[in-house]
Design a protein around this motif. Structure first.
Motif, PDB file in Angstrom:
ATOM      1  N   ARG A 516      12.228 -52.319  46.410  1.00  0.00           N
ATOM      2  CA  ARG A 516      13.498 -52.978  45.876  1.00  0.00           C
ATOM      3  C   ARG A 516      14.503 -53.052  47.017  1.00  0.00           C
ATOM      4  O   ARG A 516      15.197 -54.330  46.774  1.00  0.00           O
ATOM      5  CB  ARG A 516      14.275 -52.182  44.824  1.00  0.00           C
ATOM      6  N   ASP A 517      14.649 -52.317  47.973  1.00  0.00           N
ATOM      7  CA  ASP A 517      15.455 -52.830  49.241  1.00  0.00           C
ATOM      8  C   ASP A 517      14.973 -54.115  49.873  1.00  0.00           C
ATOM      9  O   ASP A 517      16.089 -54.686  50.331  1.00  0.00           O
ATOM     10  CB  ASP A 517      15.674 -51.310  50.024  1.00  0.00           C
ATOM     11  N   LEU A 518      13.917 -54.109  50.093  1.00  0.00           N
ATOM     12  CA  LEU A 518      13.363 -55.289  50.924  1.00  0.00           C
ATOM     13  C   LEU A 518      13.416 -56.727  50.056  1.00  0.00           C
ATOM     14  O   LEU A 518      13.915 -57.498  50.392  1.00  0.00           O
ATOM     15  CB  LEU A 518      11.837 -55.350  51.222  1.00  0.00           C
ATOM     16  N   GLU A 523      16.865 -61.584  48.861  1.00  0.00           N
ATOM     17  CA  GLU A 523      17.860 -62.176  48.053  1.00  0.00           C
ATOM     18  C   GLU A 523      19.074 -62.436  48.784  1.00  0.00           C
ATOM     19  O   GLU A 523      19.484 -63.651  48.565  1.00  0.00           O
ATOM     20  CB  GLU A 523      17.920 -61.125  46.706  1.00  0.00           C
ATOM     21  N   ARG A 524      19.430 -61.259  49.704  1.00  0.00           N
ATOM     22  CA  ARG A 524      20.789 -61.766  50.277  1.00  0.00           C
ATOM     23  C   ARG A 524      20.582 -62.950  51.252  1.00  0.00           C
ATOM     24  O   ARG A 524      21.466 -63.767  51.240  1.00  0.00           O
ATOM     25  CB  ARG A 524      21.045 -60.530  51.198  1.00  0.00           C
ATOM     26  N   ALA A 525      19.354 -62.716  51.986  1.00  0.00           N
ATOM     27  CA  ALA A 525      19.181 -64.153  52.950  1.00  0.00           C
ATOM     28  C   ALA A 525      19.057 -65.433  51.923  1.00  0.00           C
ATOM     29  O   ALA A 525      19.522 -66.286  52.308  1.00  0.00           O
ATOM     30  CB  ALA A 525      17.736 -63.782  53.601  1.00  0.00           C
ATOM     31  N   ARG A 526      18.434 -65.165  50.716  1.00  0.00           N
ATOM     32  CA  ARG A 526      18.202 -66.649  49.967  1.00  0.00           C
ATOM     33  C   ARG A 526      19.620 -66.813  49.565  1.00  0.00           C
ATOM     34  O   ARG A 526      19.930 -68.000  49.367  1.00  0.00           O
ATOM     35  CB  ARG A 526      17.285 -66.309  48.798  1.00  0.00           C
ATOM     36  N   ALA A 527      20.326 -65.839  49.147  1.00  0.00           N
ATOM     37  CA  ALA A 527      21.814 -66.342  48.707  1.00  0.00           C
ATOM     38  C   ALA A 527      22.753 -66.969  49.786  1.00  0.00           C
ATOM     39  O   ALA A 527      23.272 -67.769  49.496  1.00  0.00           O
ATOM     40  CB  ALA A 527      22.498 -65.050  48.219  1.00  0.00           C
ATOM     41  N   GLU A 528      22.428 -66.443  51.011  1.00  0.00           N
ATOM     42  CA  GLU A 528      23.019 -67.329  52.143  1.00  0.00           C
ATOM     43  C   GLU A 528      22.595 -68.518  52.184  1.00  0.00           C
ATOM     44  O   GLU A 528      23.604 -69.716  52.365  1.00  0.00           O
ATOM     45  CB  GLU A 528      22.931 -66.472  53.299  1.00  0.00           C
ATOM     46  N   ARG A 554       9.594 -74.102  42.151  1.00  0.00           N
ATOM     47  CA  ARG A 554      10.267 -72.761  42.091  1.00  0.00           C
ATOM     48  C   ARG A 554      10.362 -72.294  43.480  1.00  0.00           C
ATOM     49  O   ARG A 554      11.561 -71.547  43.758  1.00  0.00           O
ATOM     50  CB  ARG A 554       9.177 -71.863  41.517  1.00  0.00           C
ATOM     51  N   ALA A 555       9.713 -72.696  44.538  1.00  0.00           N
ATOM     52  CA  ALA A 555       9.811 -72.287  45.995  1.00  0.00           C
ATOM     53  C   ALA A 555      11.164 -73.157  46.312  1.00  0.00           C
ATOM     54  O   ALA A 555      11.870 -72.394  47.266  1.00  0.00           O
ATOM     55  CB  ALA A 555       8.758 -72.783  46.698  1.00  0.00           C
ATOM     56  N   ALA A 556      11.355 -74.272  45.844  1.00  0.00           N
ATOM     57  CA  ALA A 556      12.764 -74.807  46.506  1.00  0.00           C
ATOM     58  C   ALA A 556      13.853 -74.113  45.892  1.00  0.00           C
ATOM     59  O   ALA A 556      14.762 -73.877  46.662  1.00  0.00           O
ATOM     60  CB  ALA A 556      12.618 -76.311  45.977  1.00  0.00           C
ATOM     61  N   VAL A 557      13.793 -73.669  44.856  1.00  0.00           N
ATOM     62  CA  VAL A 557      15.075 -72.797  44.168  1.00  0.00           C
ATOM     63  C   VAL A 557      15.103 -71.593  44.883  1.00  0.00           C
ATOM     64  O   VAL A 557      16.438 -71.093  45.345  1.00  0.00           O
ATOM     65  CB  VAL A 557      14.785 -72.606  42.816  1.00  0.00           C
ATOM     66  N   ALA A 558      14.058 -70.772  45.216  1.00  0.00           N
ATOM     67  CA  ALA A 558      14.098 -69.543  45.989  1.00  0.00           C
ATOM     68  C   ALA A 558      14.616 -70.102  47.343  1.00  0.00           C
ATOM     69  O   ALA A 558      15.064 -68.819  47.849  1.00  0.00           O
ATOM     70  CB  ALA A 558      12.712 -69.143  46.013  1.00  0.00           C
TER      71      ALA A 558
END
Length: 815
Positions: A516-518, A523-528, A554-558
């Motif tokens: 979950r931490d990873l 997700e933080r990196a993706r959020a940036e 889906r890969a594009a959104v992620a």
């Protein structure tokens, strides 16, 4: 009257009829499509040769390409020479008497002729078929010669040269495929190999891969035939460029240090690797990640082939096999054209499928008792086993050959599916002895948690695809992993290469928390990455993705795509023997748009022709080639096809956010005007019929032709936006086909000529107030992306995995 054969024919002359016929039978097994005549013994059946029989055979060969004559002994040569002297000059010019070993020369000549080589190349192949050695009782081998200089001639019509392999992985499948495509363009028989060893046909991907040539190895290139010198020079240039696998940071290869004598070698003391703790299987991490999930086995069974025996018509079976191979080749072509992590792999698989040895091996096995399925599978297993005996990298390609073999069996109607379907293993760690590239795509689509593989390797095509899908994968876990019971909880740690089997609950709990931490970190990196990019003046820059289907969407959104800058609709056509209808197209486009979460998408209409010769459209490589009827030219010539596609796109757009429509391969403003009129007409038809649809928010065109860039002001007067197809624009500006490795050094997306033309285009579009986008290789390179935005480009579109780096570069250098 029999129709002449376009391939060179072969006549075999021996003193004994049984010898000549036996060699003919052997060569015909390898090249059934070549006309091979056997002439043996005297007219009364004794030992010797017959002038009349040789003359009849030479004149009887059905070939417009010429005849090669091989013989066993000197007296046979004399008789054959007399025959040639009696021919009229026109006939004599197309018959070559070749001094070569009868058996090896016959096989080499026949297989080379089967590939469509010219008369000189077939004769040269026969002469080069025998490499004498002391071990085999032949003549003493020649003294080692000095390394050949590029283009050095050896013997009549032969050119040899040496170079050193520079690309990091050596001659694996993808560079071998590039080599095969290159040498097929020349009228020469080209071989490659290590100096001092017999070379292998450079047009045969599997044979080249099986040699296991690695970075730093010396490569000898030999060619014979009219185009020998040009072919050798082209191969040297391709090798010097690293077969397209080098970047600017790749250093030149360093020759290995000379090895010390074995008796002087003293191994350094080193700590033995720490053994894994009980309950842990140790392998090699191939695609990073950590997952906790139950194990599920993906077991593969041998294909159920129709029984051999009975009555089969060989010609009919050959046609069935050819149709199945064509179908698989079309599917691979679609994946290659679709971009993404699997494009290069699909291209390499196409080259493997085109390997002459693979199909010839199957055709040679076809007879009245052997159906196409059995003949093909035996040839595949033979090729797989050949590769399996090589290095780890070579052995990994054996898996690809089996995957291709099963695909063709599937096209022949054989059930080749594994015992567990991909849809049955969602959220599980799939355990398998080996996984095929095709498995990875299906398993990723089904949502598996990870892959635990007994064999395999980090450089396998399956592993490359897994990394492209962010699917954790551990390989080389050994046969013990196959004993893990179904449903057993496991921890797959692809960071360390460990698989923990049925660990205690506290360890499972801790691993779940780590996972979950990873995931939170990702997700933080993706959020940036998902955050906007804004210029210093506050205007946004759109960073978009190129996609061809739901998985890439889906890969594009992620990856943080702001939009889809290019949705390739031709991927709906690539593997279809018939055109999909309007309803089917609307449904499939809608499925892609539904994955975008309301993000804007640019739907490009059918981009066909050039290197996309779709089977459903029966396209001609010349008429519909890069400078022919392709893109919008083809669509306007087939308005019913375009109208159907436009109707489907507008219907798919309903309820799925903002959609723009774009036409490819536009040259003049009149084409853009006709496209816009058709869009308006189709929208009016749908409205009149009461069909649910959405009008496109903008209508635009792709600028791939230099003429369009130079008259951008005229084109911008007809459309709402322009999108530069930088890959095609580069090949047209530089006059360098991007699929032709012989001119690969000229295909330079960053050349100053490209930048000057882009400057002209952007200035015209900005003056007209039009949105400007750039798609392709140039847009996905961070440094180039910054320069494009500073030039005034509004949008950059690229493969999804390039988005985070491009956004980071823009934020750091535009603020």
């Amino acid at each position: 009257m029999a129709k002449p054969n376009a391939r060179v024919g072969v006549v075999l002359v021996a003193h004994v009829a049984a010898l000549a016929e036996g060699v003919r039978t052997l060569a015909a097994q390898m090249a059934p499509e070549v006309d091979i005549r056997a002439v043996g013994g005297t007219d009364d059946g004794g030992v010797g040769t017959s002038f009349d029989a040789i003359l009849e055979a030479v004149q009887g060969v059905r070939s417009d390409a010429g005849v090669v004559v091989l013989y066993d002994l000197g007296s046979a040569q004399l008789t054959a020479e007399l025959v040639l002297e009696t021919l009229d000059p026109e006939q004599a010019d197309r018959v070559l008497l070749v001094d070569a070993p009868l058996v090896e020369g016959a096989v080499a000549a026949a297989t080379t002729a089967a590939g469509g080589a010219g008369l000189a190349a077939v004769a040269a192949a026969a002469r080069a078929a025998y490499v004498p050695s002391a071990e085999t009782g032949g003549a003493e081998p020649p003294e080692p010669s000095e390394p050949s200089e590029p283009g050095e001639k050896r013997g009549e019509g032969e050119v040899r040269a040496r170079t050193t392999l520079r690309n990091p992985a050596g001659l694996h499948a993808r560079p071998a495929a590039a080599l095969a495509r290159l040498v097929r363009e020349y009228d020469a028989r080209v071989t490659v190999g290590r100096p001092g060893e017999p070379g292998v046909d450079a047009a045969g991907v599997l044979g080249v891969v099986a040699r296991g040539l690695r970075v730093g190895d010396e490569l000898e290139v030999a060619a014979a035939g009219e185009g020998a010198r040009a072919a050798v020079d082209a191969v040297l240039a391709l090798a010097d460029a690293g077969f397209g696998e080098l970047d600017e940071k790749t250093p030149p290869p360093v020759p290995p240090e000379p090895s010390a004598p074995a008796e002087a070698a003293v191994p350094e003391a080193s700590e033995p690797p720490e053994p894994p703790e009980p309950g842990t299987l140790r392998g090699v991490g191939a695609s990073a990640g950590l997952v906790v999930a139950p194990a599920r086995h993906l077991r593969r069974t041998e294909p159920r082939l129709p029984p051999a025996g009975g009555a089969h018509e060989p010609d009919a079976e050959r046609r069935r096999l050819a149709a199945a191979v064509d179908r698989v080749n079309a599917e691979l072509g679609g994946r290659a054209a679709g971009g993404g992590s699997g494009a290069d792999i699909a291209g390499a698989h196409q080259a493997m499928l085109a390997d002459p040895a693979l199909l010839a091996g199957a055709q040679a096995r076809l007879d009245e008792a052997t159906p196409a399925e059995v003949a093909w599978w035996r040839s595949v297993l033979e090729a797989r086993d050949l590769l399996a005996g090589g290095t780890d990298l070579v052995a990994e390609r054996g898996v690809d050959v089996e995957d291709l073999g099963r695909a063709v069996l599937g096209a022949l109607g054989v059930d080749v599916r594994p015992s567990v379907r991909p849809e049955d293993v969602a959220r599980a760690v799939v355990v398998a002895e080996e996984v095929f590239p095709s498995d990875v795509a299906a398993l990723g689509e089904a949502g598996v948690a990870g892959l635990a593989v007994a064999r395999g390797g980090r450089t396998s095509h399956a592993a490359i695809l897994a990394r492209g899908l962010d699917l954790p994968m551990v390989v080389r876990l050994g046969p013990e992993v196959l004993d893990v019971p179904d449903g057993t909880p496991v921890i797959l740690d692809a960071r360390t290469g460990d698989l923990r089997v049925d660990p205690p609950e506290p360890e499972l709990t801790a691993a779940r928390q780590t996972a979950r931490d990873l995931a939170a970190d990702r997700e933080r990196a993706r959020a940036e990455a998902a955050g906007p990019v804004v210029r210093a003046d506050g205007t946004p820059v759109t960073v978009s993705a190129n996609v061809g289907g739901p998985v890439e969407a889906r890969a594009a959104v992620a990856a943080g795509a702001d939009a889809v800058g290019l949705l390739r609709t031709e991927l709906l056509y690539v593997d279809r023997p018939r055109l999909p209808g309007e309803d089917e197209q609307a449904a499939e486009l809608g499925a892609v748009l539904a994955e975008l979460g309301g993000r804007r998408a640019v739907v490009r209409t059918l981009d066909v022709g050039g290197d996309k010769l779709l089977p459903a459209l029966d396209l001609d490589p010349w008429r519909h080639g890069p400078l022919g009827v392709r893109g919008l030219r083809y669509a306007l010539a087939h308005p019913d096809l375009l109208r159907t596609q436009l109707r489907a796109a507008l219907r798919a757009a309903y309820g799925h956010g903002e959609v723009w429509l774009m036409a490819p391969m536009v040259t003049v403003a009149a084409e853009a005007r006709r496209f816009r009129v058709l869009v308006e007409e189709v929208a009016g038809e749908l409205a009149a019929a009461g069909t649910a649809f959405a009008r496109p928010a903008k209508v635009g065109v792709m600028v791939e032709v230099p003429a369009a860039a130079l008259v951008a002001d005229e084109i911008c007067a007809e459309v709402d936006f322009v999108s530069v197809g930088s890959n095609d624009l580069t090949q047209y500006v530089m006059a360098a086909d991007r699929t032709n490795d012989a001119v690969g050094d000229l295909y330079q997306p960053g050349h100053e000529a490209i930048w000057r033309l882009l400057g002209t285009l952007v200035d015209a579009a900005r003056a007209a107030g039009r949105h400007v986008a750039v798609c392709g290789e140039l847009a996905g390179e961070p440094g180039a992306a910054v320069r494009l935005v500073r030039m005034g480009v509004d949008e950059l579109s690229m493969t999804p995995n390039g988005i985070p780096a491009v956004k980071a570069a823009l934020r750091s250098r535009l603020s």
